[in-house]
Motif scaffolding. Structure first.
Motif, PDB file in Angstrom:
ATOM      1  N   ASN A 256       0.828  -1.324  -0.023  1.00 42.86           N
ATOM      2  CA  ASN A 256       0.064  -0.195  -0.182  1.00 42.86           C
ATOM      3  C   ASN A 256       0.866   1.288  -0.010  1.00 42.86           C
ATOM      4  N   GLY A 257       2.230   1.078  -0.363  1.00 41.18           N
ATOM      5  CA  GLY A 257       3.144   2.277  -0.505  1.00 41.18           C
ATOM      6  C   GLY A 257       3.566   2.313   1.179  1.00 41.18           C
ATOM      7  N   GLY A 258       3.374   1.692   2.119  1.00 40.03           N
ATOM      8  CA  GLY A 258       3.878   1.995   3.414  1.00 40.03           C
ATOM      9  C   GLY A 258       5.430   1.509   3.422  1.00 40.03           C
ATOM     10  N   LYS A 259       5.987   2.012   4.587  1.00 40.70           N
ATOM     11  CA  LYS A 259       7.339   1.520   4.929  1.00 40.70           C
ATOM     12  C   LYS A 259       7.527   0.856   6.109  1.00 40.70           C
ATOM     13  N   GLY A 260       6.603   0.135   6.518  1.00 46.05           N
ATOM     14  CA  GLY A 260       6.754  -0.627   7.718  1.00 46.05           C
ATOM     15  C   GLY A 260       6.329   0.238   8.934  1.00 46.05           C
ATOM     16  N   LEU A 261       6.732  -0.446  10.135  1.00 42.29           N
ATOM     17  CA  LEU A 261       6.440   0.305  11.486  1.00 42.29           C
ATOM     18  C   LEU A 261       7.399   0.232  12.292  1.00 42.29           C
ATOM     19  N   ARG A 262       7.851   1.202  13.036  1.00 36.35           N
ATOM     20  CA  ARG A 262       8.747   1.218  14.014  1.00 36.35           C
ATOM     21  C   ARG A 262       8.068   0.937  15.348  1.00 36.35           C
ATOM     22  N   VAL A 263       8.216  -0.144  16.169  1.00 37.95           N
ATOM     23  CA  VAL A 263       7.627  -0.755  17.371  1.00 37.95           C
ATOM     24  C   VAL A 263       8.459  -0.814  18.553  1.00 37.95           C
ATOM     25  N   VAL A 264       8.044  -0.188  19.674  1.00 39.92           N
ATOM     26  CA  VAL A 264       8.599  -0.508  20.733  1.00 39.92           C
ATOM     27  C   VAL A 264       8.390  -1.795  21.457  1.00 39.92           C
ATOM     28  N   MET A 265       9.157  -2.717  21.422  1.00 38.35           N
ATOM     29  CA  MET A 265       8.790  -4.167  21.757  1.00 38.35           C
ATOM     30  C   MET A 265       8.096  -4.134  23.103  1.00 38.35           C
ATOM     31  N   GLY A 266       7.081  -4.791  23.493  1.00 34.23           N
ATOM     32  CA  GLY A 266       6.752  -4.999  25.025  1.00 34.23           C
ATOM     33  C   GLY A 266       5.951  -3.815  25.468  1.00 34.23           C
ATOM     34  N   ALA A 267       5.849  -2.654  24.871  1.00 34.50           N
ATOM     35  CA  ALA A 267       5.314  -1.372  24.987  1.00 34.50           C
ATOM     36  C   ALA A 267       5.637  -0.927  26.571  1.00 34.50           C
TER      37      ALA A 267
ATOM     38  N   LYS B  24      18.928  12.307   8.189  1.00 30.18           N
ATOM     39  CA  LYS B  24      18.172  11.234   7.705  1.00 30.18           C
ATOM     40  C   LYS B  24      16.460  11.570   7.790  1.00 30.18           C
ATOM     41  N   GLU B  25      15.731  10.714   7.256  1.00 31.29           N
ATOM     42  CA  GLU B  25      14.067  11.199   7.193  1.00 31.29           C
ATOM     43  C   GLU B  25      13.821  10.640   8.476  1.00 31.29           C
ATOM     44  N   LYS B  26      12.926  11.520   9.074  1.00 24.80           N
ATOM     45  CA  LYS B  26      12.370  11.342  10.370  1.00 24.80           C
ATOM     46  C   LYS B  26      11.315  10.061  10.308  1.00 24.80           C
ATOM     47  N   GLU B  27      11.587   9.256  11.393  1.00 19.24           N
ATOM     48  CA  GLU B  27      10.668   8.049  11.503  1.00 19.24           C
ATOM     49  C   GLU B  27       9.785   8.046  12.706  1.00 19.24           C
ATOM     50  N   TYR B  28       8.736   7.575  12.471  1.00 19.53           N
ATOM     51  CA  TYR B  28       7.685   7.821  13.699  1.00 19.53           C
ATOM     52  C   TYR B  28       7.639   6.436  14.416  1.00 19.53           C
ATOM     53  N   VAL B  29       7.665   6.283  15.949  1.00 19.12           N
ATOM     54  CA  VAL B  29       7.600   5.128  16.493  1.00 19.12           C
ATOM     55  C   VAL B  29       6.205   4.942  17.020  1.00 19.12           C
ATOM     56  N   HIS B  30       6.023   3.463  17.390  1.00 21.74           N
ATOM     57  CA  HIS B  30       4.480   2.919  17.787  1.00 21.74           C
ATOM     58  C   HIS B  30       4.773   1.994  18.855  1.00 21.74           C
TER      59      HIS B  30
ATOM     60  N   LEU C  29       6.876   8.898  24.101  1.00 21.34           N
ATOM     61  CA  LEU C  29       7.704   8.095  23.488  1.00 21.34           C
ATOM     62  C   LEU C  29       8.363   8.288  22.278  1.00 21.34           C
ATOM     63  N   GLN C  30       7.500   9.272  21.510  1.00 13.56           N
ATOM     64  CA  GLN C  30       8.095   9.826  20.173  1.00 13.56           C
ATOM     65  C   GLN C  30       9.351  10.637  20.509  1.00 13.56           C
ATOM     66  N   SER C  31       9.240  11.435  21.543  1.00 10.70           N
ATOM     67  CA  SER C  31      10.269  12.500  22.019  1.00 10.70           C
ATOM     68  C   SER C  31      11.401  11.807  22.515  1.00 10.70           C
ATOM     69  N   ARG C  32      11.434  10.669  22.989  1.00  9.04           N
ATOM     70  CA  ARG C  32      12.496   9.585  23.514  1.00  9.04           C
ATOM     71  C   ARG C  32      13.192   9.134  22.257  1.00  9.04           C
ATOM     72  N   PHE C  33      12.220   8.911  21.230  1.00  9.54           N
ATOM     73  CA  PHE C  33      12.797   8.008  20.174  1.00  9.54           C
ATOM     74  C   PHE C  33      13.500   9.013  19.285  1.00  9.54           C
ATOM     75  N   ASP C  34      12.945  10.312  19.287  1.00  3.57           N
ATOM     76  CA  ASP C  34      13.718  11.587  18.393  1.00  3.57           C
ATOM     77  C   ASP C  34      15.093  11.930  18.894  1.00  3.57           C
TER      78      ASP C  34
ATOM     79  N   TRP D 277       0.314   5.414  18.320  1.00  9.61           N
ATOM     80  CA  TRP D 277       1.623   6.348  18.174  1.00  9.61           C
ATOM     81  C   TRP D 277       2.226   6.755  19.223  1.00  9.61           C
ATOM     82  N   GLY D 278       3.504   6.712  19.300  1.00 12.88           N
ATOM     83  CA  GLY D 278       4.273   7.059  20.719  1.00 12.88           C
ATOM     84  C   GLY D 278       4.146   8.503  21.133  1.00 12.88           C
ATOM     85  N   LYS D 279       3.782   9.543  20.508  1.00 13.58           N
ATOM     86  CA  LYS D 279       3.009  10.703  21.030  1.00 13.58           C
ATOM     87  C   LYS D 279       1.931  10.454  22.066  1.00 13.58           C
TER      88      LYS D 279
END
Length: 604
Positions: A193-204, A335-341, A322-327, A311-313
């Motif tokens: 679908n044109g996506g690039k996959g998903l960045r995931v924090v394991m175990g949340a 590099k292109e910014k990624e978003y974490v979930h 979590l998005q701030s921690r990931f950033d 979303w980590g936000k």
């Protein structure tokens, strides 16, 4: 246990007390003069953690572990004063690991930074614990008073950002995993679908460790035969042996003097070390373990229908999202910014969520599971049941792929099954599951079923409405590990609170995850909801209103009483019409027609 002589201070204090009370006590001057630690250190007190590992002792070397410490920049931390507990592996254990592991690592240079962090940080605790202390919880965690022998799990030195993985639709790789299937909430991340996959924090959440220690085992009456099943009969536990997951704490190999009889603890100036019988590679959460296991693909596929990416936000811990921690950790440079979930699951109070389609513009859709929820979130590493996060964990009774196929496939797709060899209960089980598939699956998918390929039933399972799948899944999700010990299987109940009938021989394999234990079964236990008088409202499309009434009013507590007999008269949805008596005398009387989600009035 360490046996020390009286220090000068102790002896002086005893003498003072004796003088004050008028008692008599011989001088301890001679003992003070002989006190050996004025000018030297106990032989059981080693150097710093780093120095000990670098030098080795007792015929064991730890150079591979030292390489990990140095690669992650922790040499100075572990060479100076501090307070750490580490569960270490010697070089011989690493040699065995390099010869056989699931990471494809055959030498130190093959490790990624993430894998090094998993090994080191998840085998390290941020305080100095003797094994006896490790099984106790302090006041203020999950209890109001300190409690000995009540701790099964505790957080490690690891951090959430240490285990950020990439999920995609590709095959599982060393550092990537497969996105949940048959779930619309993940579709926009798929490459197709044109996506690039998903960045995931394991175990949340921050990582946790599961340890089986003597006081906890004894206090909770866990039998040695239970451990045979936990460890798949590859290891046994006897006496007071200690385990972290399935790795055993073994003797240090160091000879101590008369002041210590401890053969397990390696005492350093800045903490304690415990040598394990292998490299400690912690498992993931139950949801991820099921996703990766080769024999639980079908159950995992059904479970993942309740998953959603958050979303980590939206996840704030200790005042920081979590998005701030990931950033701060990863989104550096040009590099292109990624978003974490995090991957969450629909549970009570969390069946509605924000699904962001444009993060910068904050465009979001309000998504919902229509109130269909699981008993708990199997993807949360810090799941806390009634015993709290530290005192207990969850359990799952998961049928293997073969049993899921047997339960749901019509008999026409199971030619090898001899009906004459089945009990009536087994026949009833197959009849219920297959009737659901025949009602909802496409005829083409049913025709394509092949009992030699269990995955062929996946499209049929995808067609089953979510609330019907929930009844099957929830019946097999148990909130307490302690409540599902193999030695107490006879006390495990189903959704009707009747004995489930599981026995230890039903367990084909066991997986100890970081938030629960998974019993993979060569049997299947359908819910009472599939066999009670409330079954027609549950599984029939034209009785959804009655099913919603049963759910909303909690009538299932009565209708699942399997030792009672009911005559349950159920109208279908077409008959749920209310005629307004006041308007009957008018030329246009009013009637209200209901559906399972809302009420609407129609002029008649």
């Amino acid at each position: 246990m360490f046996k020390h002589c009286l220090s000068k201070f102790s002896c002086a204090l005893v003498l003072m007390c004796a003088l004050v009370t008028g008692g008599s006590l011989q001088s301890c001057k001679d003992e003070l003069d002989d006190y050996k630690y004025d000018d030297s250190e106990p032989t059981w007190l080693g150097s710093s953690i780093y120095d000990f590992l670098n030098k080795g002792a007792g015929g064991h070397t730890y150079q591979e572990y030292v390489k990990i410490i140095e690669a992650l920049g922790l040499k100075d931390v572990l060479a100076r004063t501090g307070s750490k507990t580490l569960f270490i592996a010697d070089d011989a254990a690493f040699a065995e690991f390099y010869a056989n592991n699931n990471w494809g690592v055959s030498k130190f240079e093959d490790f990624s930074d993430a894998q090094l962090k998993v090994i080191l940080y998840n085998s390290m605790l941020d305080n100095a614990y003797l094994l006896d202390m490790l099984s106790s919880r302090p006041a203020g965690s999950d209890t109001s008073l300190p409690t000995e022998g009540s701790c099964l799990r505790r957080t490690t030195s690891g951090a959430m950002m240490d285990t950020v993985a990439h999920f995609s639709d590709g095959a599982t790789t060393r550092e990537g995993f497969r996105l949940p299937q048959n779930n619309k909430f993940f579709d926009r991340f798929r490459e197709a679908n044109g996506g690039k996959g998903l960045r995931v924090v394991m175990g949340a959440s921050d990582p946790v460790m599961v340890h089986f220690l003597n006081e906890y085992v004894s206090n909770n009456h866990i039998e040695d035969t239970d451990f045979d099943i936990f460890f798949n009969f590859k290891k046994t536990r006897t006496g007071t042996e200690a385990f972290v997951y399935d790795r055993k704490v073994v003797t240090s190999g160091i000879e101590y003097d008369k002041y210590s009889d401890d053969t397990l603890t390696i005492t350093c100036k800045n903490g304690y070390l415990y040598r394990m019988d292998g490299v400690l590679v912690p498992p993931s959460d139950m949801a991820q373990e099921l996703r990766e296991h080769p024999n639980t693909k079908l159950f995992s596929r059904m479970l993942d229908r309740f998953a959603y990416p958050l979303w980590g936000k939206e996840v704030v811990i200790s005042g920081e999202d979590l998005q701030s921690r990931f950033d701060y950790t990863y989104n550096v440079g040009d590099k292109e910014k990624e978003y974490v979930h995090v991957i969450k699951y629909s549970i009570e109070g969390a069946s509605t969520f924000k699904d962001y389609t444009d993060y910068e513009g904050m465009i979001q859709n309000q998504e919902t599971f229509n109130g269909v929820v699981l008993p708990y979130d199997p993807g949360n590493a810090q799941y806390a049941g009634s015993g709290g996060m530290e005192g207990d964990m969850a359990a799952m009774l998961v049928p293997n792929d073969s049993m899921v196929y047997r339960f749901f496939a019509p008999l026409s797709a199971q030619p090898s099954v001899n009906m004459d060899e089945l009990t009536q209960q087994q026949k009833d089980v197959i009849a219920v599951g297959s009737s659901i598939v025949e009602r909802y699956a496409n005829k083409e998918d049913v025709a394509a079923l092949n009992e030699n390929d269990f995955q062929t039933i996946a499209p049929c399972l995808d067609s089953i409405p979510l609330n019907i799948v929930q009844a099957f899944i929830a019946n097999l999700m148990k909130g307490s590990f302690l409540g599902t010990l193999p030695s107490n299987f006879d006390k495990v109940t189903n959704d009707a609170r009747d004995p489930m009938g599981i026995v230890p021989a039903d367990v084909e394999e066991c997986v100890v995850a970081n938030n629960g234990i998974i019993y993979i079964l060569n049997n299947v236990f359908g819910p009472a909801k599939y066999q009670a008088v409330m079954t027609p409202p549950l599984i029939m499309q034209n009785m959804r209103i009655m099913n919603k009434i049963i759910d909303d009013m909690d009538y299932d507590s009565y209708l699942l009483a399997m030792d009672s007999y009911f005559s349950f008269i159920v109208p279908d949805d077409e008959y749920f019409v209310y005629y307004d008596p006041v308007s009957l005398g008018s030329s246009e009387p009013l009637a209200g027609k209901f559906n399972s989600g809302k009420q609407k009035a129609n002029a008649k």
